[in-house]
Design a protein around this motif. Structure first.
Motif, PDB file in Angstrom:
ATOM      1  N   GLU A  10       0.664  -1.348   0.076  1.00  0.00           N
ATOM      2  CA  GLU A  10      -0.254   0.185   0.311  1.00  0.00           C
ATOM      3  C   GLU A  10       0.844   0.925  -0.297  1.00  0.00           C
ATOM      4  OE1 GLU A  10      -2.244  -0.764   2.976  1.00  0.00           O
ATOM      5  OE2 GLU A  10      -3.957  -1.865   2.563  1.00  0.00           O
TER       6      GLU A  10
ATOM      7  N   LEU B 268      -2.229   3.216  -8.313  1.00  0.00           N
ATOM      8  CA  LEU B 268      -2.504   4.062  -9.735  1.00  0.00           C
ATOM      9  C   LEU B 268      -2.788   5.673 -10.286  1.00  0.00           C
ATOM     10  CD1 LEU B 268      -4.964   0.868  -9.999  1.00  0.00           C
ATOM     11  CD2 LEU B 268      -2.338   1.596 -11.169  1.00  0.00           C
TER      12      LEU B 268
ATOM     13  N   SER C 236      -5.623   5.441  -4.712  1.00  0.00           N
ATOM     14  CA  SER C 236      -4.863   4.267  -4.941  1.00  0.00           C
ATOM     15  C   SER C 236      -5.501   3.031  -4.772  1.00  0.00           C
ATOM     16  CB  SER C 236      -3.471   3.992  -5.155  1.00  0.00           C
ATOM     17  OG  SER C 236      -2.570   2.709  -5.791  1.00  0.00           O
ATOM     18  N   GLN C 237      -5.848   3.181  -3.715  1.00  0.00           N
ATOM     19  CA  GLN C 237      -6.127   2.294  -2.558  1.00  0.00           C
ATOM     20  C   GLN C 237      -8.109   1.462  -3.263  1.00  0.00           C
ATOM     21  OE1 GLN C 237      -5.833   1.952   1.365  1.00  0.00           O
ATOM     22  NE2 GLN C 237      -3.735   2.229   1.134  1.00  0.00           N
TER      23      GLN C 237
ATOM     24  N   TRP D 280      -7.903  -0.055  -6.790  1.00  0.00           N
ATOM     25  CA  TRP D 280      -6.774  -1.610  -7.317  1.00  0.00           C
ATOM     26  C   TRP D 280      -7.955  -2.405  -6.015  1.00  0.00           C
ATOM     27  CZ3 TRP D 280      -3.458  -4.103  -9.271  1.00  0.00           C
ATOM     28  CH2 TRP D 280      -2.479  -3.263  -9.570  1.00  0.00           C
TER      29      TRP D 280
ATOM     30  N   SER E   1       1.710  -7.577  -2.585  1.00  0.00           N
ATOM     31  CA  SER E   1       0.800  -9.029  -2.608  1.00  0.00           C
ATOM     32  C   SER E   1       0.842 -10.023  -1.692  1.00  0.00           C
ATOM     33  CB  SER E   1       0.414  -7.863  -3.848  1.00  0.00           C
ATOM     34  OG  SER E   1      -1.535  -8.451  -3.562  1.00  0.00           O
TER      35      SER E   1
ATOM     36  N   LEU F 196      -6.085  -5.748 -16.168  1.00  0.00           N
ATOM     37  CA  LEU F 196      -6.640  -4.618 -14.845  1.00  0.00           C
ATOM     38  C   LEU F 196      -7.148  -3.411 -15.992  1.00  0.00           C
ATOM     39  CD1 LEU F 196      -6.025  -2.100 -12.596  1.00  0.00           C
ATOM     40  CD2 LEU F 196      -3.791  -2.474 -13.294  1.00  0.00           C
TER      41      LEU F 196
ATOM     42  N   ASP G  47      -4.833   2.569 -16.142  1.00  0.00           N
ATOM     43  CA  ASP G  47      -4.573   1.895 -14.956  1.00  0.00           C
ATOM     44  C   ASP G  47      -3.275   1.267 -15.862  1.00  0.00           C
ATOM     45  OD1 ASP G  47      -5.886   3.809 -13.326  1.00  0.00           O
ATOM     46  OD2 ASP G  47      -7.162   2.531 -13.572  1.00  0.00           O
TER      47      ASP G  47
ATOM     48  N   PHE H 256       0.594   1.847 -14.453  1.00  0.00           N
ATOM     49  CA  PHE H 256       1.502   1.034 -13.476  1.00  0.00           C
ATOM     50  C   PHE H 256       2.966  -0.101 -14.690  1.00  0.00           C
ATOM     51  CE2 PHE H 256       2.697  -4.806 -13.347  1.00  0.00           C
ATOM     52  CZ  PHE H 256       2.632  -4.933 -12.217  1.00  0.00           C
TER      53      PHE H 256
END
Length: 878
Positions: free
Chosen positions: A580, A587, A594-595, A598, A621, A655, A662, A666
């Motif tokens: 995190e 993103l 961003s969280q 996701w 992750s 994604l 996004d 990434f």
């Protein structure tokens, strides 16, 4: 005394006195109203008897007494008919006296000594210490009117309110300079608690102030001298009240305080806060608990009640690395409150290490259309020369306004301009979807040159690339020209062993970046090689060496691969705290958003199984499918001067279902992150790498350095000093250091906790050299404490409603003049009047002494029996 057990066998069982004595035992409480305002301790002595408690026992006792007495009188009247009246009375008296003594023993008389002690009345003060308390204490409009109207009327006893004081400073003035605590200490023991995300304390406990009168002055002289405030250690209110918390859990903290402190002697709780409650349970739940525990709540609100005036740079978006000559945009999102219809000036300024003075690059004026509505300011730029440039967005009203918070009027970031494109080697074991999307993305990117090796392509196959390879590079010149290599489940058997040696050295010694994506086809080749099988072939030895580059331990058990297992649903990514906080995995340009982005991603269907991370690796992750036993999805490690990144699934293309940008962001940010070692390898003897370059206030930044000695061998030292400069330009104390990593020679790790918002500058001096390795870490203020900075008057009033307390506004208390206001007329006196004295005087058992258990009692009873026996013998009775 040994005769008593035998004697008890001839007596009826005596009744216990426990039930009687408990009425005046340790739990006995004398109400405070009966003992005065300052009761003194004393000793009480009383005699207790084991009298019967129920009428039936009394009846039996009386009947037995009458029967025994009648029997004795009848017996001696019959036996002494010939001896005379005097003898009859004497013998009857002896026999009755003996029975009276036995009755005395049966009643079990005891002497109880008790000490009377006072349990003081208590008051708890609960003070807000979250970051919202750093805002001004009064409204901006009130500042202007107060300074314009009240300044001519100010007197020495009633000075004007300080318009620049923050909420925490006003609270400090209340606790340290006003008579508030002294007024409460006249009758109560005062405990001060702090809260933000949790309840802390008591941080300060002040006893009841002794009251010395003429009648007890001599008795209390020592106590008064011992508790004299002048001799006590001063309370460090500045440190205690300094705003620190990243969130405010008023409801939860108050509920915990009620649970801990509720009791008969608690007079009430004084809650000092702006009423913000942005996490945890709501205020109604805390009020319900206070009502159930009969706890009185008095709320003292601090902060402005009018809509605030404020301009905020809410977000700042820009690339961290650009190529010289390439255009790029710096985009700022600005919000405002209380300024609808007015203009806001947004400026972009820049500075460099060589020229730290800020230079205005461009500016825009925007009209505020409504409160908290984002306004986008875009500044198109072009990288002119190599190096790092710091760009800052400044926003302020065109017409000067007094804002409630000026700390959020600017944001900064550093953009590195590179004079050459990032060179990427793309190797794939087959034309998997992720490979195709990444290949097309990199081929279109102006700042990246990509060469492609598709191991399954036939001669003449066309691939979108700058250079289509037919074999893996076999020379240092070929491989060392790349900055990062992306390997999509390659068939390592098709790569010559000498090329794997080159890849190993390229990462370890030349700071190369390796990104490996696991797959169902070829990853098992690397996982299945063991130390025993590696000795059987040269390729096995090389694959064993290749395992060191992976930051995870690959699982080689076919049963765990679950190829035959149905994968009918996607599983979301389970990010670790490190994931995190990792900036390259964000993103958006803000961690919280961003969280949220996701979370919109459904996730992957499959992930290659792993047995855990390598020592020193960072897990970002895990795969959330419960059948996978928490397989690692993303992890990285420092390997020599380079870094390697592991992605456990080839389904990142999914994604794109959230947003194509996004997906592109990434991969570009991941490539930039793991190519930094090559792009910044100007000094071949060291590399300074923060694991993340943007964190929130209060978080911990982890730092890693790779250092070589003068002979270009891994540096051997227990630690190296880390020079850390905080955003205010002062060195952080105590000095920090990086400690040697026992698992990786030449690597040093350390961390620091960000206590200030801004940019921290890091530098490490290379041993036996005057050169410095330098990096920066940006610390951003969390926006949770700035979303609503008005005092929650309604919430604070509702807290006190029904509990017997009341709401007060701290801004209405003239703290400087409170000492001169008549009793019961100042706000402080009104608060004190709501907190009655609830002290209790309790009796504590000190000693319980049985009165009949004495030698003389035995002698008296034996004497009575002996006298009766001797008399009967002398008069010749049977």
């Amino acid at each position: 005394m040994n005769l008593w057990p035998q004697l008890f066998q001839m007596l009826p069982v005596a009744q216990s006195v426990d039930s009687q004595s408990s009425k005046t035992g340790a739990d006995t409480i004398i109400p405070a109203g009966t003992i005065g305002s300052t009761p003194t301790d004393s000793t009480i002595t009383m005699v207790e008897w084991g009298w019967p408690e129920d009428p039936l026992t009394w009846a039996i006792l009386l009947a037995a007494g009458v029967a025994i007495t009648a029997y004795v009188v009848w017996l001696y009247r019959r036996d002494t008919t010939e001896t005379g009246l005097a003898t009859r009375i004497w013998l009857t008296a002896l026999r009755l006296a003996m029975f009276a003594g036995l009755l005395l023993i049966w009643l079990n008389p005891q002497e109880r000594t008790q000490e009377s002690m006072t349990r003081p009345s208590r008051v708890a003060i609960i003070v807000d210490r979250s970051l919202s308390m750093r805002h001004p204490a009064i409204d901006a409009s009130a500042n202007i009117s107060a300074s314009a109207e009240s300044e001519p009327k100010a007197t020495p006893t009633q000075p004007a309110v300080d318009s620049t004081a923050t909420r925490s400073e006003l609270v400090k003035k209340l606790l340290a300079d006003s008579p508030m605590l002294e007024a409460l200490r006249q009758q109560h023991e005062v405990s001060v608690f702090m809260f933000d995300s949790t309840l802390q304390g008591p941080v300060v406990t002040l006893p009841v102030k002794p009251s010395v009168t003429e009648s007890n002055a001599s008795a209390n002289a020592n106590t008064a001298e011992a508790t004299d405030d002048k001799s006590a250690t001063p309370v460090a209110w500045d440190e205690i009240l300094a705003p620190k918390g990243l969130e405010t859990r008023l409801g939860e903290s108050l509920s915990d305080a009620v649970r801990q402190l509720a009791g008969r002697t608690l007079s009430g709780m004084l809650v000092i806060s702006d009423g913000s409650n942005n996490a945890g349970i709501d205020l109604d739940a805390a009020r319900d608990r206070a009502l159930s525990q009969k706890v009185k709540l008095i709320t003292l609100g601090v902060g402005g009640t009018e809509p605030p005036r404020n301009v905020q740079v809410a977000d700042l978006q820009a690339p961290t690395d650009v190529q010289v000559g390439d255009p790029f945009d710096v985009v700022a999102f600005v919000t405002a409150q209380g300024l609808t219809g007015q203009k806001v000036l947004v400026e972009l300024v820049s500075s460099t290490t060589e020229d730290p003075a800020e230079t205005i690059v461009a500016s825009q004026e925007m009209v505020v259309s409504g409160d908290n509505l984002p306004m986008e300011a875009k500044f198109p730029l072009k990288a002119g020369k190599t190096g790092s440039t710091r760009y800052t967005i400044r926003a302020q009203p065109v017409v000067a306004q007094q804002e409630i918070n000026i700390e959020d009027n600017r944001q900064s970031l550093t953009i590195n301009a590179l004079d050459k494109p990032t060179r990427v080697l793309l190797v794939a074991g087959g034309p998997m979807r992720d490979y195709q999307f990444v290949r097309n993305l990199l081929f279109r990117h102006k700042g990246i040159d990509v060469d492609v090796l598709l191991q399954t392509s036939a001669t003449g196959t066309s691939q979108e690339s700058d250079n289509l390879l037919t074999a893996f590079p076999t020379t240092r010149e070929e491989l060392y020209s790349y900055d990062v290599m992306i390997a999509f489940d390659p068939d390592w058997r098709l790569i010559p062993p000498e090329s794997i040696d080159l890849l190993y050295d390229w990462v370890f010694q030349e700071a190369g970046g390796l990104i490996v994506i696991a797959g169902d086809v070829n990853t098992l080749q690397v996982a299945a090689v063991s130390a025993s099988t590696a000795e059987q072939s040269a390729l096995g030895k090389q694959l064993m060496k290749l395992q060191e580059l992976y930051p995870v331990i690959l699982n080689s058990y076919l049963s765990d691969l679950r190829f035959d297992q149905e994968h009918s649903q996607p599983w979301p990514l389970a990010f670790t705290p490190e994931g995190e906080a990792a900036s390259f995995l964000q993103l958006t340009d803000e961690a919280t958003s961003s969280q949220a982005r996701w979370k919109e991603f459904a996730g992957f269907y499959k992930c290659y199984p792993t047995s855990g991370p390598k020592a020193g690796a960072t897990v970002y992750s895990r795969f959330s499918d419960p059948r996978s036993e928490s397989a690692i999805l993303m992890a990285s490690q420092f390997f020599g001067q380079g870094r390697t990144f592991y992605l456990g699934s080839g389904e990142m293309w999914r994604l794109r279902s959230v947003d194509d940008e996004d997906y592109d962001r990434f991969w570009i940010k991941t490539i930039r992150e793991f190519s930094q070692g090559r792009l910044k390898r100007g000094n071949r003897r060291g590399l300074l790498m923060p694991e993340t370059r943007k964190i929130a206030l209060g978080q911990t930044a982890r730092i890693r350095a790779r250092l070589l000695d003068a002979q270009f061998q891994p540096l051997s030292a227990p630690s190296v000093p880390l020079q850390l400069i905080d955003p205010s330009g002062r060195p952080v104390v105590p000095p920090r250091s990086l400690v040697a990593d026992p698992n990786r020679p030449g690597e040093f790790v350390g961390d620091f906790r960000a206590s200030l918002a801004g940019v921290y500058k890091l530098s490490v001096e290379i041993p036996q050299s005057s050169e410095l390795l330098q990096e920066e870490v940006s610390v951003a203020l969390p926006k949770l404490e700035d979303e609503n900075i008005r005092q929650n008057v309604v919430g604070l009033k509702n807290l006190a409603e029904g509990t017997g307390g009341a709401y007060f506004n701290l801004n209405d208390l003239n703290l400087s003049a409170a000492k001169t206001v008549a009793v019961n007329e100042s706000g402080i006196d009104r608060i004190a009047a709501l907190l009655p004295n609830r002290s209790e005087q309790i009796l504590i058992d000190q000693r319980l002494k049985t009165l009949w258990d004495r030698e003389w009692v035995l002698f008296v009873l034996v004497g009575l029996i002996s006298a009766e026996w001797l008399t009967r013998k002398l008069i010749k009775l049977a």
